[in-house]
Design a protein around this motif. Structure first.
Motif: not given
Length: 183
Positions: A157-183
């Motif tokens: 559960w904790e790993e899935a939570r981290w993965q969801v937060r990471h996707v939300i923090a690094t990916e643009p909204a669907p159809g968006g074109s914002a660049p991927r922030p550095p990790s």
């Protein structure tokens, strides 16, 4: 109730191939950080170099010498024999799987292999990392009446939570074109 693995699958289903490849590498890097105390230093260094080389190859669009060498070094550092079976040391298997998401076809082309092997997805890597961390937590849990299955569920559960937060923090909204922030 929000089921994080399902939400993660939905989010990852909206990510394009290049971004998915970077996410798989990010997920593997996080799993290495979680398991750092249990991973041999030489294997950890080889995993980190392979992940960095894979990020670079994905950005370049080709598997250059750095990735091919890092991939070979990872196997050299991590290969183990159990009886007559070959396996990779802790951390290395997840790294190899994550690299495959975005670099497998490039590496096959660079090595001039004609027969492509099956591809795995960022979803496969995310689920495998969750399962691996869950198994690890369950195996380390004390045997004095506590429930190791619960420890495994909590770690997944904790790993899935981290993965969801990471996707939300690094990916643009669907159809968006914002660049991927550095990790």
């Amino acid at each position: 109730m929000i089921v994080l693995p399902r939400l993660l699958d939905e989010l990852l289903g909206q990510v394009d191939g290049r971004r998915a490849a970077h996410l798989a590498l990010d997920f593997a890097r996080h799993a290495l950080e979680v398991q750092e105390a249990e991973i041999e230093p030489g294997v950890m260094a080889a995993c980190q170099e392979c992940l960095a080389a894979a990020h670079e190859a994905i950005d370049l669009g080709e598997a250059g010498p750095r990735l091919l060498r890092a991939h070979e070094r990872l196997y050299e550092a991590a290969e183990r024999w159990e009886g007559n079976r070959n396996r990779l040391a802790l951390g290395a298997g997840l790294t190899v799987q994550a690299v495959r998401v975005g670099c497998q076809r490039m590496m096959e082309k660079a090595r001039e292999r004609g027969m492509p092997s099956s591809l795995i997805t960022v979803r496969d890597v995310a689920h495998e990392i969750q399962a691996d961390l869950g198994r690890g937590a369950a195996s380390r849990f004390p045997d004095h009446g506590d429930d190791p299955r619960q420890a495994g569920r909590l770690a997944r559960w904790e790993e899935a939570r981290w993965q969801v937060r990471h996707v939300i923090a690094t990916e643009p909204a669907p159809g968006g074109s914002a660049p991927r922030p550095p990790s």
